[in-house]
Write an enzyme that holds these catalytic residues in place. Structure first.
Site, PDB file in Angstrom:
ATOM      1  N   LYS A 192      94.946  81.980  37.917  1.00 40.40           N
ATOM      2  CA  LYS A 192      95.910  80.872  37.900  1.00 40.40           C
ATOM      3  C   LYS A 192      95.639  79.922  36.740  1.00 40.40           C
ATOM      4  CE  LYS A 192      96.739  81.963  42.511  1.00 40.40           C
ATOM      5  NZ  LYS A 192      95.961  82.249  43.709  1.00 40.40           N
ATOM      6  N   ASP A 196      87.598  75.705  47.522  1.00 40.61           N
ATOM      7  CA  ASP A 196      88.389  76.743  46.881  1.00 40.61           C
ATOM      8  C   ASP A 196      89.277  76.037  45.854  1.00 40.61           C
ATOM      9  OD1 ASP A 196      90.172  78.679  46.101  1.00 40.61           O
ATOM     10  OD2 ASP A 196      90.867  79.199  48.123  1.00 40.61           O
ATOM     11  N   TRP A 233      96.099  79.143  52.471  1.00 42.54           N
ATOM     12  CA  TRP A 233      94.823  79.643  51.970  1.00 42.54           C
ATOM     13  C   TRP A 233      93.660  79.143  52.810  1.00 42.54           C
ATOM     14  CZ3 TRP A 233      95.088  83.894  49.568  1.00 42.54           C
ATOM     15  CH2 TRP A 233      96.151  84.171  48.699  1.00 42.54           C
TER      16      TRP A 233
HETATM   17  C1  LIG Z   1      95.544  82.734  44.827  1.00 40.45           C
HETATM   18  C2  LIG Z   1      94.626  82.029  45.723  1.00 40.45           C
HETATM   19  C3  LIG Z   1      93.635  82.707  46.455  1.00 40.45           C
HETATM   20  C4  LIG Z   1      93.497  84.209  46.425  1.00 40.45           C
HETATM   21  O1  LIG Z   1      92.920  84.635  45.273  1.00 40.45           O
HETATM   22  P1  LIG Z   1      92.581  86.190  45.015  1.00 40.45           P
HETATM   23  O2  LIG Z   1      91.859  86.093  43.720  1.00 40.45           O
HETATM   24  O3  LIG Z   1      93.902  86.903  44.918  1.00 40.45           O
HETATM   25  O4  LIG Z   1      91.763  86.683  46.123  1.00 40.45           O
HETATM   26  C5  LIG Z   1      92.791  81.972  47.243  1.00 40.45           C
HETATM   27  N1  LIG Z   1      92.885  80.628  47.325  1.00 40.45           N
HETATM   28  C6  LIG Z   1      93.827  79.945  46.645  1.00 40.45           C
HETATM   29  C7  LIG Z   1      93.900  78.458  46.768  1.00 40.45           C
HETATM   30  C8  LIG Z   1      94.717  80.617  45.830  1.00 40.45           C
HETATM   31  O5  LIG Z   1      95.662  79.943  45.148  1.00 40.45           O
END
Ligand SMILES: *Cc1c(COP(=O)(O)O)cnc(C)c1O
Length: 362
Positions: free
Chosen positions: A197, A173, A103
């Site tokens: 998540k 993030d 990511w």
């Molecule tokens: C799942 C995830 C993403 C992507 O998220 P989307 O909402 O599908 O764009 C980005 N960063 C991390 C750490 C993730 O686990």
């Protein structure tokens, strides 16, 4: 009783059963309105309440200071990968990235489309099985921000402490670990997370951003991608993902009842200990992918010595009612995602299944 899978999906992921049941009760008639929340104007008083409640609960549970905006956006965390440099990476400045895995790499590549981006530290030499030493982070003099991926969902690593950036805005993030433990939000310029998540269903992305950073978007970028657009309009500039936001409010109320983020941290430690202990006590049958000092509370990545056995593990686990234990295609192996809403019983059942699988095939 409804039959529920032992859900270890990486995202979208398990939601609390109580939340789903509450949504079911309110599905057809929301608070006597004679319609679902989905059928209602986003300008109605009832929806305005939901919009405010989501932001207020986030503030309260995560301890977000008053000089931060809480924005409820769309486009997922992936859109933020681009919005961050568009809004915050001025010409002549460098967007700095800690390269921790899949990511982080995506976030970094988007920044390169807009301006100068550089890697401030990396664990690539360790195949991303750990978070780099915080002391190895080298920030350039002209850094616009330092971007980190708090939890690498695919590799199963997590920052155990956050770097000190001496005034350079720290951007995290937290898509896969927001609200899994207490965080000092005031150390960050911005925190963002897709909801699917740890916060609710997909469709809404949470952006927590300091007022001064939300106010300085260049005039040349599209209206919908500007942080100031959404800050000025209380996240109601255009039609919001109303059902997703509503679901987030239910999850946040559930989380509050469970003892808030401090309660969640203890709960998550108890859950993951069951599985990490099973790996560590397996005499090498199971091998954790992440270096123990970087182990994630949210995604447990592990391997078995043969790929045949890993395939068999997935197959037998599915027959036993487990879902989502196959590792991400980019790294292989096995992964159990143990987000806030995953019950202790699922982790107890998995630990037991792992021990039995080893007995049968070890
Ligand atoms: C799942 C995830 C993403 C992507 O998220 P989307 O909402 O599908 O764009 C980005 N960063 C991390 C750490 C993730 O686990």
């Amino acid at each position: 009783m409804t039959k529920r899978a032992y859900n270890f999906n990486a995202g979208p992921a398990a939601l609390p059963l109580e939340v789903l049941q509450q949504a079911q009760e309110q599905f057809v008639d929301y608070h006597g309105a004679g319609m679902s929340i989905m059928e209602m104007s986003h300008r109605s008083a009832l929806y305005e309440q939901v919009n405010n409640e989501a932001r207020d609960l986030l503030r309260e549970l995560f301890g977000i200071p008053d000089n931060y905006q809480v924005l409820l956006l769309q486009g997922g965390a992936s859109t933020q990968f681009a919005s961050i440099p568009m809004n915050l990476l001025q010409p002549g400045k460098t967007g700095s990235y800690v390269m921790t895995g899949s990511w982080a790499d995506k976030a970094y590549k988007e920044a390169k489309l807009f301006g100068e981006a550089a890697i401030a530290a990396s664990s690539e030499e360790f195949k991303f099985n750990r978070i780099p030493d915080l002391s190895s982070i080298a920030l350039p003099d002209n850094a616009a921000y330092l971007h980190i991926t708090s939890n690498e969902t695919i590799e199963g690593t997590q920052f155990q402490a956050y770097p000190d950036t001496a005034g350079v805005p720290l951007i995290a993030d937290m898509s896969s670990d927001i609200l899994c433990r207490p965080v000092d939000v005031s150390k960050f310029g911005m925190i963002y997370a897709g909801a699917q998540k740890n916060l609710g269903p997909s469709g809404v992305t949470i952006v927590i951003i300091r007022d001064d950073l939300a106010a300085n978007s260049p005039k040349t970028i599209p209206t919908m991608l500007r942080y100031d657009t959404h800050a000025k309009n209380d996240s109601l500039y255009n039609t919001p993902p109303s059902f997703s936001v509503y679901m987030v409010t239910l999850v946040l109320k559930w989380l509050k009842e469970k003892g808030g983020v401090a309660g969640m941290e203890q709960f998550n430690r108890d859950k993951t200990k069951l599985i990490y202990d099973t790996i560590d006590n397996s005499g090498g049958f199971y091998r954790g992918f992440a270096d123990p000092a970087s182990r994630s509370l949210m995604n447990i990545t592990f391997r078995i010595h043969s790929e045949e056995l890993e395939k068999l593990f997935v197959k037998e686990s599915e027959a036993a009612g487990f879902v989502g234990l196959k590792g991400h295609r980019s790294v292989g192996g096995l992964r159990a995602s143990t987000y806030n809403a995953v019950p202790l019983e699922s982790c107890q059942a998995l630990a037991q299944f792992m021990a039995e699988f080893q007995k049968r095939h070890g």
